[in-house]
Design an enzyme around this catalytic site. Structure first.
Site, PDB file in Angstrom:
ATOM      1  CG  HIS A 197      -2.371   0.239   0.867  1.00  0.00           C
ATOM      2  ND1 HIS A 197      -3.065  -0.547  -0.030  1.00  0.00           N
ATOM      3  CD2 HIS A 197      -3.247   1.194   1.295  1.00  0.00           C
ATOM      4  CE1 HIS A 197      -4.308  -0.106  -0.136  1.00  0.00           C
ATOM      5  NE2 HIS A 197      -4.445   0.956   0.648  1.00  0.00           N
ATOM      6  CG  ASP A 201      -6.616   8.004  -3.244  1.00  0.00           C
ATOM      7  OD1 ASP A 201      -7.050   6.835  -3.098  1.00  0.00           O
ATOM      8  OD2 ASP A 201      -7.293   8.922  -3.745  1.00  0.00           O
ATOM      9  N   GLY A 202      -4.944   5.598  -4.443  1.00  0.00           N
ATOM     10  CA  GLY A 202      -4.743   5.001  -5.760  1.00  0.00           C
ATOM     11  C   GLY A 202      -4.100   3.629  -5.739  1.00  0.00           C
ATOM     12  CG  ASN A 203      -2.068   2.331  -2.333  1.00  0.00           C
ATOM     13  OD1 ASN A 203      -0.873   2.330  -2.583  1.00  0.00           O
ATOM     14  ND2 ASN A 203      -2.616   3.173  -1.460  1.00  0.00           N
ATOM     15  NE  ARG A 205      -8.151   4.862  -8.019  1.00  0.00           N
ATOM     16  CZ  ARG A 205      -8.069   6.162  -7.768  1.00  0.00           C
ATOM     17  NH1 ARG A 205      -8.214   7.034  -8.750  1.00  0.00           N
ATOM     18  NH2 ARG A 205      -7.829   6.600  -6.552  1.00  0.00           N
ATOM     19  CG  MET A 206      -1.188   3.038  -8.692  1.00  0.00           C
ATOM     20  SD  MET A 206      -0.328   3.396 -10.251  1.00  0.00           S
ATOM     21  CE  MET A 206       1.239   2.574  -9.971  1.00  0.00           C
TER      22      MET A 206
END
Length: 352
Positions: A197, A201-203, A205-206
């Site tokens: 993680h 933010d965006g973990n 989606r990544m």
């Protein structure tokens, strides 16, 4: 500190179910290997549909969305994003497009991951886009009924840069040495990434973008034509369950990767089967079927109301205009009926 042993994956033992899924994937990949030559135009249409679905579904999993009309305009670069959700959707669109066009030139590395994340948030103007987290965070599962649960406490922020370096190095070495099937390594990499993680933010989606990137690089390009993110969204609770099961004792290097690997491979199997099913609509003897007959056939097979967009997706041989024209014709002939109004209109067979 967490260690990544991709030579053994915590003494991973593959059960018969996982071995069967791996065998199935290789068989299905073989069946589809000539599609790019035989069905080039049909596949181009599937790519366009999959890009929209992937962008929509991966963001929806995180509670980010916009209207269908705005989504289509954002995907075709016809409008500028006008709120936070649309900024993040536009960012995902760009990273997805980058992977589609340039995956061969995107090594699995710290720099690639940071660059992807920076692009994901470039429209929102956040100062932390493209930078690892500087505060500790938690992994929260969001369920369809609206409730959320803390699933996992990832490593502290100061450990992230070294963990990502070690993860990428272990993964790349294992791929070269073929310690496991490449899809097993891809699944383990995606799971370990989301467990670290590494960003504010965006973990999630990544992790799904990295799933696509690693699969493309390993020779499994089905996600270009069938949205893996949509399949994940449709099985979201199983997704969270698999993540939770494989997270137990992760920090102690004793976690069992098998639950997540099993789920991951199931997504890939489903994607290949959907691709074959869609291409089956242009195989002989169905190749000569008109758009009208294909619409009737698909409505009969699905046994549920379907939107125009769903029918276009299922019939890559014909354009959206052709599908729309034939839907009107079938409705005028009382062969199908409309359910709902406006954007929610769906079609179903009319039974006498």
């Amino acid at each position: 500190m967490k260690k990544f042993d991709y030579q053994l994956l915590n003494d991973l033992l593959l059960d018969t179910k996982v071995v069967s899924k791996l065998t199935t994937i290789y068989q299905l990949r073989g069946e589809t290997s000539s599609y790019q030559i035989d069905y080039h135009e049909e596949l181009k249409k599937l790519v366009a549909v999959a890009k929209i679905q992937s962008t929509d579904s991966s963001n929806r999993i995180e509670g980010i969305f916009t209207s269908d009309s705005r989504l289509n305009k954002i995907m075709s670069n016809k409008v500028e994003p006008h709120n936070r959700d649309e900024q993040e959707i536009a960012g995902y669109r760009d990273v997805l497009g980058l992977i589609h066009e340039n995956y061969r030139y995107m090594p699995i590395s710290r720099n690639t991951i940071l660059s992807m994340h920076n692009m994901l948030f470039k429209y929102s103007g956040d100062s932390w886009g493209g930078k690892f987290k500087d505060i500790n965070n938690k992994i929260v599962a969001k369920y369809s009924d609206g409730h959320e649960e803390v699933r996992f406490n990832p490593p502290d922020a100061f450990l992230v840069p070294e963990l990502i370096e070690n993860l990428c190095s272990s993964y790349n070495d294992a791929v070269k040495e073929e310690t496991f099937s490449p899809l097993i390594l891809s699944a383990a990499f995606v799971f370990d990434f989301v467990s670290i993680h590494p960003f504010r933010d965006g973990n999630g989606r990544m992790s799904r973008l990295l799933m696509l990137l690693t699969m493309y690089q390993l020779g499994f390009e089905v996600g270009k034509y069938i949205s893996l993110e949509k399949i994940i969204e449709d099985s979201k609770e199983s997704y969270y369950e698999a993540l939770a099961a494989s997270s137990v004792d992760w920090n102690e290097n004793k976690n069992n990767y098998l639950p997540f690997i099993d789920y991951y491979l199931g997504i890939v199997v489903k994607a290949y089967r959907e691709l074959i099913e869609r291409m089956g609509l242009v195989h002989n003897p169905q190749k000569q079927l008109s758009a009208e007959k294909l619409i009737l056939k698909i409505l009969q097979q699905n046994l549920k109301p379907m939107s125009r967009a769903e029918l276009v997706e299922q019939i890559p041989r014909y354009s959206q205009t052709t599908i729309q024209r034939n839907l009107k014709k079938l409705k005028d002939e009382n062969k199908i009926q409309m359910i709902g109004k406006g954007r929610n209109v769906k079609y179903i067979l009319r039974h006498s």
